[in-house]
Design an enzyme around this catalytic site. Sequence first.
Site, mmCIF file in Angstrom:
data_model
loop_
_atom_site.group_PDB
_atom_site.id
_atom_site.type_symbol
_atom_site.label_atom_id
_atom_site.label_comp_id
_atom_site.label_asym_id
_atom_site.label_seq_id
_atom_site.Cartn_x
_atom_site.Cartn_y
_atom_site.Cartn_z
ATOM 1 N N LYS A 171 -15.849 -3.380 21.587
ATOM 2 C CA LYS A 171 -14.630 -3.865 20.929
ATOM 3 C C LYS A 171 -13.433 -3.705 21.854
ATOM 4 O O LYS A 171 -13.409 -2.847 22.755
ATOM 5 C CB LYS A 171 -14.363 -3.139 19.609
ATOM 6 C CG LYS A 171 -14.163 -1.615 19.699
ATOM 7 C CD LYS A 171 -12.759 -1.158 20.053
ATOM 8 C CE LYS A 171 -12.639 0.355 20.143
ATOM 9 N NZ LYS A 171 -11.407 0.834 20.809
ATOM 10 N N GLY A 230 -12.827 3.315 26.152
ATOM 11 C CA GLY A 230 -11.915 2.723 25.165
ATOM 12 C C GLY A 230 -12.453 1.439 24.560
ATOM 13 O O GLY A 230 -11.721 0.662 23.952
ATOM 14 N N GLY A 282 -20.041 4.333 22.809
ATOM 15 C CA GLY A 282 -20.859 5.348 22.133
ATOM 16 C C GLY A 282 -21.001 5.013 20.658
ATOM 17 O O GLY A 282 -22.093 5.148 20.078
ATOM 18 N N ASP A 339 -14.940 4.513 14.764
ATOM 19 C CA ASP A 339 -15.159 3.153 15.270
ATOM 20 C C ASP A 339 -16.572 2.626 14.982
ATOM 21 O O ASP A 339 -16.874 1.481 15.311
ATOM 22 C CB ASP A 339 -14.955 3.121 16.803
ATOM 23 C CG ASP A 339 -13.488 3.256 17.195
ATOM 24 O OD1 ASP A 339 -12.615 3.118 16.312
ATOM 25 O OD2 ASP A 339 -13.230 3.494 18.387
HETATM 26 O O1 C5P Z 1 -13.749 9.444 14.777
HETATM 27 P P1 C5P Z 1 -14.011 9.827 16.201
HETATM 28 O O2 C5P Z 1 -15.052 10.906 16.325
HETATM 29 O O3 C5P Z 1 -14.277 8.656 17.088
HETATM 30 O O4 C5P Z 1 -12.642 10.451 16.718
HETATM 31 C C1 C5P Z 1 -12.573 11.210 17.895
HETATM 32 C C2 C5P Z 1 -11.240 11.924 17.967
HETATM 33 O O5 C5P Z 1 -10.196 10.958 18.194
HETATM 34 C C3 C5P Z 1 -10.820 12.652 16.705
HETATM 35 O O6 C5P Z 1 -11.361 13.941 16.663
HETATM 36 C C4 C5P Z 1 -9.311 12.669 16.845
HETATM 37 O O7 C5P Z 1 -8.899 13.656 17.752
HETATM 38 C C5 C5P Z 1 -9.028 11.321 17.486
HETATM 39 N N1 C5P Z 1 -8.722 10.292 16.481
HETATM 40 C C6 C5P Z 1 -7.498 10.321 15.823
HETATM 41 N N2 C5P Z 1 -7.202 9.362 14.892
HETATM 42 C C7 C5P Z 1 -8.091 8.373 14.609
HETATM 43 C C8 C5P Z 1 -9.339 8.305 15.280
HETATM 44 C C9 C5P Z 1 -9.621 9.284 16.213
HETATM 45 O O8 C5P Z 1 -6.681 11.197 16.072
HETATM 46 N N3 C5P Z 1 -7.764 7.452 13.706
#
Ligand code: C5P
Length: 311
Positions: free
Chosen positions: A10, A103, A107, A141
Amino acid sequence: MTVTVRVPAKVNVQLGVGGLRADGFHDLANVFFAVALGDEVTATAGEPGTGVTLSCTGPDADAVPLDDSNLAARAARLLAAHHGLAATDVHLHIAKAIPVAGGMAGGSADGAAALVACDALWKLGTPAEVLLELAAELGSDVPFALVGGVALGRGRGEILEPLPVTGTYHWVFAVADGGLSTPAVFRECDRLREEAGTGSADTEVATPDADPALLAALADGDAVALAAVLTNDLQPAALSLRPALAATLRAGTEAGAIGALVSGSGPTCAFLAKDADAAEAVAAALRASGSCRAAHATHGPVPGAAVTAGE
Ligand code: C5P
C-alpha cells in the site's frame, strides 16, 4: 497440499495523523491505495509436529525475521487458535517484493496473505468479517491488505470504508537503504509537534478527516488533481530521521513525477506519474540519481489478498 496467495503493498495517498491516544496509538484519516507491487505467500501442509515454519526469498530476504515475530507466523497461529485447531503444522514461504520496513505495509501484507492461505489450506471457510477482526488484532494495516483497492482507514487505521475510484494510476517507488521503525516515526511526529508548541496529545490535536478534494480526484480518475493533494503528516518526521529522503523526493520530481511523498512511515518514497511511460522514465532517472537503492514502476489500485494457485 499447497495454496499460494498474492497480496498488494500500500501507499497512503493521505495520511492524516491525530494526537497520541492513551493506548499509544494515533487516530488516523488514512487513505490506503493498493498497488501491484506485492508479495506471494505459499502455505504448504507440514509434517505432524513441525508447527509453523517460515522461509523467504527476494532481494530483502535477509532482513525478514523468520521467527515468531513475523506477522505471517502470528497470523497462522491466530487463525488456528480462533478455530480451536490442535495442529498448526504449516510451512509458509514468502516471495518478498515489498520493501522491508519501508512504509508500504509489507509485513502486514504477509500477515493478511497468511490468514487467507491458511484459511484455504485448512478448509475453514472463515467469514470475511471474522478475517477482518483477526487482521485488526495482528496490526493496524493488516485489514486493508485483505480488502485492497482504495479505502479510508479510521481509528488506528483498522476501521475501513471502501472508496470509489476510477481508472488506473501509475506509481514509482524508490526504495531506501535500510528501513525505518513505524513506532519511532510516530514518536518523532509527536516530538516535532511538542517542539512546535502545538502539543501532541489527542486532546490537543484535531482529529483528522479525509480531504474532500482528494476523494473527488480519486472518484474522477484525475491523476493530476490527486497529485496536487497528496499529503502525509508523518513525512516531516520521516525526513527528520532520514534527511537524505529530501534528495530522493527532489530527484523524482525533477524527472517528471506529478506528485511525490514519503510512503506511510517511510523511508520508501512514492511518486505519481501521468502514465506508464512516464513512470518508467521516473524510475530510470531515480536509479541513475544514486539517491535510492532501487526504483520500481507499478500501478494501482489492485484487489486485496487473494488465492492465485492451489493443488
Ligand atoms: O498496529 P501496528 O502494530 O502496525 O502499529 C505499530 C506501532 O505504530 C504502534 O505500536 C504505535 O507505536 C504506532 N502506531 C500509532 N498509531 C497508529 C498505528 C500505529 O501510533 N494509528
